[in-house]
Write a protein that holds these residues in place. Structure first.
Motif, PDB file in Angstrom:
ATOM      1  N   LYS A  25       1.026  -0.749  -0.269  1.00  0.00           N
ATOM      2  CA  LYS A  25      -0.041  -0.218   0.089  1.00  0.00           C
ATOM      3  C   LYS A  25       0.942   1.288   0.417  1.00  0.00           C
ATOM      4  O   LYS A  25       0.388   2.544  -0.437  1.00  0.00           O
ATOM      5  CB  LYS A  25      -0.897  -0.094   0.778  1.00  0.00           C
ATOM      6  N   SER A  26       1.815   1.226   1.254  1.00  0.00           N
ATOM      7  CA  SER A  26       2.443   2.819   1.240  1.00  0.00           C
ATOM      8  C   SER A  26       3.674   2.552   0.206  1.00  0.00           C
ATOM      9  O   SER A  26       4.284   3.789  -0.425  1.00  0.00           O
ATOM     10  CB  SER A  26       2.802   3.041   2.543  1.00  0.00           C
ATOM     11  N   GLY A  27       4.474   1.563   0.189  1.00  0.00           N
ATOM     12  CA  GLY A  27       5.797   1.300  -1.126  1.00  0.00           C
ATOM     13  C   GLY A  27       7.281   1.398   0.372  1.00  0.00           C
ATOM     14  O   GLY A  27       8.084   1.042   0.100  1.00  0.00           O
ATOM     15  N   GLY A  28       6.626   1.500   1.186  1.00  0.00           N
ATOM     16  CA  GLY A  28       7.670   1.644   2.438  1.00  0.00           C
ATOM     17  C   GLY A  28       8.143   0.480   3.153  1.00  0.00           C
ATOM     18  O   GLY A  28       7.465  -1.149   2.328  1.00  0.00           O
ATOM     19  N   GLU A  29       9.612   0.208   2.768  1.00  0.00           N
ATOM     20  CA  GLU A  29      10.239  -1.400   3.683  1.00  0.00           C
ATOM     21  C   GLU A  29       9.663  -1.679   4.501  1.00  0.00           C
ATOM     22  O   GLU A  29       9.317  -0.979   6.264  1.00  0.00           O
ATOM     23  CB  GLU A  29      11.886  -0.596   3.757  1.00  0.00           C
ATOM     24  N   SER A  30       9.324  -2.929   5.040  1.00  0.00           N
ATOM     25  CA  SER A  30       8.412  -3.052   5.699  1.00  0.00           C
ATOM     26  C   SER A  30       9.580  -3.835   7.160  1.00  0.00           C
ATOM     27  O   SER A  30       9.160  -3.813   8.231  1.00  0.00           O
ATOM     28  CB  SER A  30       7.285  -4.849   5.957  1.00  0.00           C
ATOM     29  N   TRP A  31      10.680  -4.554   6.929  1.00  0.00           N
ATOM     30  CA  TRP A  31      11.629  -5.336   7.719  1.00  0.00           C
ATOM     31  C   TRP A  31      12.446  -3.487   8.342  1.00  0.00           C
ATOM     32  O   TRP A  31      12.289  -2.401   7.339  1.00  0.00           O
ATOM     33  CB  TRP A  31      12.471  -5.562   6.971  1.00  0.00           C
ATOM     34  N   LYS A  32      12.853  -3.202   9.433  1.00  0.00           N
ATOM     35  CA  LYS A  32      13.936  -2.235   9.424  1.00  0.00           C
ATOM     36  C   LYS A  32      15.278  -1.891   9.158  1.00  0.00           C
ATOM     37  O   LYS A  32      15.330  -0.843   9.029  1.00  0.00           O
ATOM     38  CB  LYS A  32      14.652  -2.615  11.473  1.00  0.00           C
ATOM     39  N   LYS A  33      15.460  -2.636   8.324  1.00  0.00           N
ATOM     40  CA  LYS A  33      16.675  -2.172   7.077  1.00  0.00           C
ATOM     41  C   LYS A  33      16.780  -3.684   6.564  1.00  0.00           C
ATOM     42  O   LYS A  33      15.912  -4.835   6.755  1.00  0.00           O
ATOM     43  CB  LYS A  33      17.862  -2.256   8.013  1.00  0.00           C
ATOM     44  N   GLU A  56      24.727 -16.890  -4.334  1.00  0.00           N
ATOM     45  CA  GLU A  56      26.038 -18.121  -5.215  1.00  0.00           C
ATOM     46  C   GLU A  56      27.048 -18.362  -3.958  1.00  0.00           C
ATOM     47  O   GLU A  56      27.212 -20.073  -3.982  1.00  0.00           O
ATOM     48  CB  GLU A  56      27.427 -16.859  -6.243  1.00  0.00           C
ATOM     49  N   GLU A  57      26.818 -18.334  -2.825  1.00  0.00           N
ATOM     50  CA  GLU A  57      27.837 -18.815  -1.544  1.00  0.00           C
ATOM     51  C   GLU A  57      27.371 -19.234  -0.580  1.00  0.00           C
ATOM     52  O   GLU A  57      27.618 -20.628  -0.514  1.00  0.00           O
ATOM     53  CB  GLU A  57      28.991 -17.630  -1.166  1.00  0.00           C
ATOM     54  N   GLN A  58      25.245 -19.087  -0.596  1.00  0.00           N
ATOM     55  CA  GLN A  58      24.480 -19.705   0.584  1.00  0.00           C
ATOM     56  C   GLN A  58      23.572 -19.948   0.251  1.00  0.00           C
ATOM     57  O   GLN A  58      22.859 -19.220  -1.102  1.00  0.00           O
ATOM     58  CB  GLN A  58      25.060 -19.379   1.183  1.00  0.00           C
ATOM     59  N   ILE A  59      23.255 -20.786   0.697  1.00  0.00           N
ATOM     60  CA  ILE A  59      20.893 -20.364   0.175  1.00  0.00           C
ATOM     61  C   ILE A  59      20.777 -20.710   2.132  1.00  0.00           C
ATOM     62  O   ILE A  59      20.988 -21.035   2.541  1.00  0.00           O
ATOM     63  CB  ILE A  59      20.515 -21.924   0.452  1.00  0.00           C
ATOM     64  N   SER A  60      19.870 -19.419   2.256  1.00  0.00           N
ATOM     65  CA  SER A  60      19.071 -19.073   3.628  1.00  0.00           C
ATOM     66  C   SER A  60      17.372 -18.696   3.360  1.00  0.00           C
ATOM     67  O   SER A  60      16.892 -18.398   2.560  1.00  0.00           O
ATOM     68  CB  SER A  60      19.838 -17.478   4.013  1.00  0.00           C
ATOM     69  N   LYS A  61      17.496 -19.352   4.357  1.00  0.00           N
ATOM     70  CA  LYS A  61      15.578 -18.723   4.876  1.00  0.00           C
ATOM     71  C   LYS A  61      15.978 -18.049   5.829  1.00  0.00           C
ATOM     72  O   LYS A  61      16.209 -17.889   6.394  1.00  0.00           O
ATOM     73  CB  LYS A  61      14.570 -19.895   5.396  1.00  0.00           C
ATOM     74  N   VAL A  62      14.767 -17.396   4.477  1.00  0.00           N
ATOM     75  CA  VAL A  62      14.497 -16.011   5.406  1.00  0.00           C
ATOM     76  C   VAL A  62      12.951 -15.670   6.038  1.00  0.00           C
ATOM     77  O   VAL A  62      12.495 -16.030   5.829  1.00  0.00           O
ATOM     78  CB  VAL A  62      15.056 -14.418   4.755  1.00  0.00           C
ATOM     79  N   ASP A  63      12.616 -14.870   7.715  1.00  0.00           N
ATOM     80  CA  ASP A  63      10.986 -15.168   8.215  1.00  0.00           C
ATOM     81  C   ASP A  63      11.220 -13.302   7.172  1.00  0.00           C
ATOM     82  O   ASP A  63      11.299 -12.597   7.167  1.00  0.00           O
ATOM     83  CB  ASP A  63      12.118 -14.733   9.492  1.00  0.00           C
ATOM     84  N   VAL A  64       9.598 -13.559   6.727  1.00  0.00           N
ATOM     85  CA  VAL A  64       8.748 -13.103   6.455  1.00  0.00           C
ATOM     86  C   VAL A  64       8.922 -11.704   7.077  1.00  0.00           C
ATOM     87  O   VAL A  64       8.498 -10.585   6.701  1.00  0.00           O
ATOM     88  CB  VAL A  64       7.975 -13.301   5.845  1.00  0.00           C
ATOM     89  N   THR A  65       8.552 -11.932   8.144  1.00  0.00           N
ATOM     90  CA  THR A  65       8.451 -11.072   9.371  1.00  0.00           C
ATOM     91  C   THR A  65       9.070  -9.625   9.464  1.00  0.00           C
ATOM     92  O   THR A  65       9.219  -8.867   9.794  1.00  0.00           O
ATOM     93  CB  THR A  65       7.394 -11.370  10.464  1.00  0.00           C
ATOM     94  N   THR A  66      10.437 -10.212   9.784  1.00  0.00           N
ATOM     95  CA  THR A  66      11.412  -9.846  10.351  1.00  0.00           C
ATOM     96  C   THR A  66      12.692 -10.076   9.650  1.00  0.00           C
ATOM     97  O   THR A  66      13.931  -8.386   9.858  1.00  0.00           O
ATOM     98  CB  THR A  66      11.912  -9.901  11.869  1.00  0.00           C
ATOM     99  N   GLY A  67      12.352 -10.573   8.892  1.00  0.00           N
ATOM    100  CA  GLY A  67      13.304 -10.064   7.663  1.00  0.00           C
ATOM    101  C   GLY A  67      15.082 -11.209   8.545  1.00  0.00           C
ATOM    102  O   GLY A  67      16.610 -10.741   7.702  1.00  0.00           O
ATOM    103  N   GLN A  68      14.949 -11.604   9.139  1.00  0.00           N
ATOM    104  CA  GLN A  68      15.914 -12.499  10.132  1.00  0.00           C
ATOM    105  C   GLN A  68      16.340 -13.735   9.517  1.00  0.00           C
ATOM    106  O   GLN A  68      15.064 -14.070   8.629  1.00  0.00           O
ATOM    107  CB  GLN A  68      15.845 -12.324  11.109  1.00  0.00           C
ATOM    108  N   LYS A  69      17.296 -14.230   9.108  1.00  0.00           N
ATOM    109  CA  LYS A  69      17.773 -15.178   8.793  1.00  0.00           C
ATOM    110  C   LYS A  69      17.443 -16.502  10.210  1.00  0.00           C
ATOM    111  O   LYS A  69      17.928 -16.592  10.755  1.00  0.00           O
ATOM    112  CB  LYS A  69      19.299 -15.663   8.276  1.00  0.00           C
ATOM    113  N   LEU A  70      16.578 -17.248   9.186  1.00  0.00           N
ATOM    114  CA  LEU A  70      16.324 -18.466  10.381  1.00  0.00           C
ATOM    115  C   LEU A  70      17.476 -19.534  10.085  1.00  0.00           C
ATOM    116  O   LEU A  70      17.644 -20.022  11.163  1.00  0.00           O
ATOM    117  CB  LEU A  70      15.259 -19.291   9.915  1.00  0.00           C
TER     118      LEU A  70
END
Length: 79
Positions: A25-33, A56-70
């Motif tokens: 809706k706003s186009g703003g970032e949802s995560w702090k960074k 290229e160097e790794q595969i990560s799972k990222v939390d959609v709410t916080t943007g942190q790597k799980l």
């Protein structure tokens, strides 16, 4: 990438090394960074309440709410 399970966010990778979520809706970032990737971006896939981000160097799972790597792991193919 749009994920039907999270209709209020749009997930984007940019500059080959950042991944973030934008509010539709706003186009703003949802995560702090934005998440700084540990290698060049290759692809991303929705996965439950997260995203799998392929670099290229790794595969990560990222939390959609916080943007942190799980989790993260180095890609490898066993013969």
């Amino acid at each position: 990438v749009f994920d039907a399970d999270v209709p209020d966010k749009l997930f984007v990778a940019y500059d080959g090394k950042y991944f973030t979520a934008l509010d539709v809706k706003s186009g703003g970032e949802s995560w702090k960074k934005p998440l700084k990737l540990d290698g060049s971006f290759v692809d991303m896939f929705p996965a439950g309440k997260g995203f799998v981000v392929v670099q290229e160097e790794q595969i990560s799972k990222v939390d959609v709410t916080t943007g942190q790597k799980l989790w993260r792991r180095e890609p490898s193919i066993k013969k």
